[in-house]
Design a protein around this motif. Structure first.
Motif, PDB file in Angstrom:
ATOM      1  N   HIS A 136      31.170 -24.419 -13.135  1.00  0.00           N
ATOM      2  CA  HIS A 136      30.170 -23.392 -13.417  1.00  0.00           C
ATOM      3  C   HIS A 136      30.751 -22.124 -14.034  1.00  0.00           C
ATOM      4  CE1 HIS A 136      25.856 -23.739 -12.677  1.00  0.00           C
ATOM      5  NE2 HIS A 136      25.827 -22.429 -12.843  1.00  0.00           N
ATOM      6  N   MET A 137      31.850 -22.245 -14.777  1.00  0.00           N
ATOM      7  CA  MET A 137      32.388 -21.093 -15.493  1.00  0.00           C
ATOM      8  C   MET A 137      31.840 -20.998 -16.908  1.00  0.00           C
ATOM      9  SD  MET A 137      36.367 -20.906 -14.244  1.00  0.00           S
ATOM     10  CE  MET A 137      36.570 -19.167 -14.683  1.00  0.00           C
ATOM     11  N   GLY A 138      31.207 -22.058 -17.389  1.00  0.00           N
ATOM     12  CA  GLY A 138      30.595 -22.004 -18.701  1.00  0.00           C
ATOM     13  C   GLY A 138      31.529 -22.438 -19.814  1.00  0.00           C
ATOM     14  N   CYS A 139      31.213 -21.975 -21.031  1.00  0.00           N
ATOM     15  CA  CYS A 139      31.881 -22.474 -22.235  1.00  0.00           C
ATOM     16  C   CYS A 139      33.371 -22.159 -22.278  1.00  0.00           C
ATOM     17  CB  CYS A 139      31.200 -21.899 -23.468  1.00  0.00           C
ATOM     18  SG  CYS A 139      29.486 -22.438 -23.689  1.00  0.00           S
ATOM     19  N   PHE A 140      33.792 -21.075 -21.655  1.00  0.00           N
ATOM     20  CA  PHE A 140      35.205 -20.697 -21.746  1.00  0.00           C
ATOM     21  C   PHE A 140      36.088 -21.451 -20.758  1.00  0.00           C
ATOM     22  CE2 PHE A 140      33.627 -17.794 -18.457  1.00  0.00           C
ATOM     23  CZ  PHE A 140      34.649 -17.826 -17.513  1.00  0.00           C
ATOM     24  N   ASP A 268      50.428 -13.849 -38.536  1.00  0.00           N
ATOM     25  CA  ASP A 268      51.389 -14.816 -38.002  1.00  0.00           C
ATOM     26  C   ASP A 268      50.703 -16.052 -37.434  1.00  0.00           C
ATOM     27  OD1 ASP A 268      53.811 -13.350 -38.466  1.00  0.00           O
ATOM     28  OD2 ASP A 268      53.271 -12.042 -36.773  1.00  0.00           O
ATOM     29  N   VAL A 269      49.373 -16.010 -37.329  1.00  0.00           N
ATOM     30  CA  VAL A 269      48.613 -17.115 -36.740  1.00  0.00           C
ATOM     31  C   VAL A 269      48.224 -18.089 -37.842  1.00  0.00           C
ATOM     32  CG1 VAL A 269      46.565 -17.774 -35.422  1.00  0.00           C
ATOM     33  CG2 VAL A 269      47.750 -15.616 -34.905  1.00  0.00           C
ATOM     34  N   ARG A 270      48.658 -19.333 -37.692  1.00  0.00           N
ATOM     35  CA  ARG A 270      48.438 -20.364 -38.713  1.00  0.00           C
ATOM     36  C   ARG A 270      47.008 -20.897 -38.680  1.00  0.00           C
ATOM     37  NH1 ARG A 270      48.633 -23.345 -43.298  1.00  0.00           N
ATOM     38  NH2 ARG A 270      48.949 -25.568 -42.953  1.00  0.00           N
ATOM     39  N   TRP A 271      46.500 -21.156 -37.475  1.00  0.00           N
ATOM     40  CA  TRP A 271      45.110 -21.595 -37.391  1.00  0.00           C
ATOM     41  C   TRP A 271      44.401 -21.006 -36.178  1.00  0.00           C
ATOM     42  CZ3 TRP A 271      44.661 -23.918 -32.838  1.00  0.00           C
ATOM     43  CH2 TRP A 271      45.394 -25.032 -32.469  1.00  0.00           C
ATOM     44  N   TRP A 272      43.061 -20.988 -36.287  1.00  0.00           N
ATOM     45  CA  TRP A 272      42.193 -20.363 -35.290  1.00  0.00           C
ATOM     46  C   TRP A 272      41.202 -21.395 -34.766  1.00  0.00           C
ATOM     47  CZ3 TRP A 272      43.020 -15.217 -34.070  1.00  0.00           C
ATOM     48  CH2 TRP A 272      43.871 -14.524 -34.939  1.00  0.00           C
ATOM     49  N   ALA A 273      41.236 -21.612 -33.468  1.00  0.00           N
ATOM     50  CA  ALA A 273      40.277 -22.509 -32.815  1.00  0.00           C
ATOM     51  C   ALA A 273      39.257 -21.631 -32.086  1.00  0.00           C
ATOM     52  CB  ALA A 273      40.981 -23.437 -31.840  1.00  0.00           C
ATOM     53  N   VAL A 274      38.115 -21.447 -32.705  1.00  0.00           N
ATOM     54  CA  VAL A 274      37.049 -20.598 -32.150  1.00  0.00           C
ATOM     55  C   VAL A 274      36.005 -21.496 -31.511  1.00  0.00           C
ATOM     56  CG1 VAL A 274      35.286 -18.871 -32.677  1.00  0.00           C
ATOM     57  CG2 VAL A 274      37.455 -18.880 -33.947  1.00  0.00           C
ATOM     58  N   HIS A 275      35.669 -21.216 -30.263  1.00  0.00           N
ATOM     59  CA  HIS A 275      34.641 -22.016 -29.592  1.00  0.00           C
ATOM     60  C   HIS A 275      33.377 -22.043 -30.435  1.00  0.00           C
ATOM     61  CE1 HIS A 275      31.818 -23.604 -26.754  1.00  0.00           C
ATOM     62  NE2 HIS A 275      31.132 -22.473 -26.731  1.00  0.00           N
ATOM     63  N   ALA A 310      29.584 -26.809 -24.738  1.00  0.00           N
ATOM     64  CA  ALA A 310      30.077 -26.040 -23.588  1.00  0.00           C
ATOM     65  C   ALA A 310      31.604 -26.134 -23.522  1.00  0.00           C
ATOM     66  CB  ALA A 310      29.391 -26.512 -22.306  1.00  0.00           C
ATOM     67  N   SER A 311      32.174 -26.408 -22.355  1.00  0.00           N
ATOM     68  CA  SER A 311      33.637 -26.357 -22.230  1.00  0.00           C
ATOM     69  C   SER A 311      34.340 -27.463 -23.001  1.00  0.00           C
ATOM     70  CB  SER A 311      34.046 -26.411 -20.756  1.00  0.00           C
ATOM     71  OG  SER A 311      33.932 -27.727 -20.234  1.00  0.00           O
ATOM     72  N   ALA A 337      37.496 -18.684 -26.462  1.00  0.00           N
ATOM     73  CA  ALA A 337      36.168 -19.110 -26.014  1.00  0.00           C
ATOM     74  C   ALA A 337      35.526 -17.982 -25.220  1.00  0.00           C
ATOM     75  CB  ALA A 337      36.258 -20.383 -25.180  1.00  0.00           C
ATOM     76  N   PHE A 338      34.221 -18.105 -25.002  1.00  0.00           N
ATOM     77  CA  PHE A 338      33.430 -17.036 -24.416  1.00  0.00           C
ATOM     78  C   PHE A 338      32.429 -17.633 -23.439  1.00  0.00           C
ATOM     79  CE2 PHE A 338      33.886 -17.226 -28.979  1.00  0.00           C
ATOM     80  CZ  PHE A 338      34.841 -16.238 -29.212  1.00  0.00           C
TER      81      PHE A 338
END
Length: 352
Positions: A136-140, A268-275, A310-311, A337-338
């Motif tokens: 029950h913490m949700g998407c993050f 410096d960040v090669r890729w971004w994993a955004v929820h 979700a997660s 994630a959020f």
């Protein structure tokens, strides 16, 4: 956090039912008091199709009790969970009997005994395997659970498996649906993912992502912007349209703090994993960090093909990125994630 914990590989399992967004939207519009608003929400969702364990096109569970939904959850999630874990273990060459920790994450279903004991038994894990439920913490929730697995692996030098099992379709609410509920019902899809965390980078199964650090930030001032409450007819989400605006203000400072811990900058960040929480969520991250459209293309692709799972959504994005543009040794990636709280989580990863 020690760099001795490595994401070694992934597995995923999806419900057999795949629904086109327009078909589901037609049904939702028919039960919405404001069909024009429903149509506009759906048109801007960024979702083309979703896998659903329970399709509203085939059966109406909107008046089911929470108890009935929880029984259905275990019935649907167990075979998917076994498939996801078995495929992840097979991809990484890890013997089920060698797994020291099974961490199960879900905000959409609970039972005891549940997925943790039954998946462990059915895939051949030891009766002594440790088990952890993140509920029950949700998407993050994928990220605090990943941190728990990484800490276990660092301490015990044994593999851990993270299982994210989210079946949001079980929580269709009784009509009529207001704007918030239309958003929820056009956005969320179902998926089950498994992630193997290993102490040995050589057993990377083609992924090879060192878990460098994890950051959490909870903005309690806006805790009412995202809710996930237990009701008599399943779980009900409350989702404020102001969430993207809050994230737009929150994300740059939080990401900057995480990178500064390691003397890194955004470039410096090669890729971004955004929820893939929704089109406006991805827009907010892209705009606030000054990212290119290509940087969030994997998140938009997962949203389009699967919806917000979700997660389980963030592991799908990380898997997609590693398939498209795997991090070379020493390159950095950042996952975020959020969820309710209002909570932001981020993990700094590095190619092994």
């Amino acid at each position: 956090m020690s760099e001795s914990s490595v994401i070694a590989g992934f597995g995923a399992a999806l419900p057999a039912i795949a629904c086109r967004q327009e078909d589901v939207v037609d049904l939702l519009r028919a039960s919405s008091p404001n069909q024009r608003v429903a149509a506009r929400i759906a048109a801007h969702s960024g979702v083309a199709r979703r896998h659903l364990a329970v399709s509203p096109l085939l059966e109406d569970i909107s008046d089911w009790s929470t108890a009935a939904r929880m029984r259905r959850y275990l019935q649907e999630a167990l075979p998917l969970g076994k498939d996801a874990v078995a495929s992840a273990l097979d991809a990484t060459g890890v013997d089920p009997a060698d797994v020291g920790l099974l961490c199960v994450v879900s905000s959409t279903g609970y039972a005891a005994p549940g997925l943790d004991t039954r998946v462990a038994r059915d895939v051949g894990m030891s009766p002594q395997v440790e088990r952890l439920l993140v509920g029950h913490m949700g998407c993050f929730a994928a990220l605090p659970a990943l941190a728990a697995c990484a800490n276990y692996v660092r301490l015990h030098r044994r593999p851990a498996v993270l299982l994210n099992a989210e079946l949001s379709s079980l929580h269709l609410q009784p009509p009529p649906w207001d704007g918030d509920q239309v958003v929820v019902h056009v956005l969320f899809g179902d998926a089950v993912t498994a992630t193997v965390v290993h102490p040995d980078a050589s057993a990377d199964g083609g992924a090879g992502l060192r878990i460098v650090d994890v950051l959490a930030h909870t903005d309690t001032e806006h805790e009412d912007h995202m809710l996930w409450t237990v009701g008599d007819h399943g779980f009900r989400m409350g989702l404020s349209p102001e969430v993207p605006d809050v994230l737009e203000r929150l994300v740059p400072d939080a990401v900057g703090e995480l990178l500064a811990r390691h003397s890194l900058r955004l470039d410096d960040v090669r890729w971004w994993a955004v929820h893939p929480g929704g089109r406006r969520i991805i827009d907010a991250v892209e705009g606030s960090l000054g990212l290119t459209p290509d940087a969030v293309a994997a998140s938009r692709s997962v949203l389009r093909e699967y919806g917000n799972c979700a997660s389980a959504g963030l592991p799908l994005v990380i898997r997609e990125l590693q398939s498209r543009t795997p991090l070379a040794a020493g390159q950095y990636g950042l996952a975020m994630a959020f969820g309710p709280g209002l909570t932001f989580y981020a993990a700094l990863l590095r190619g092994a």
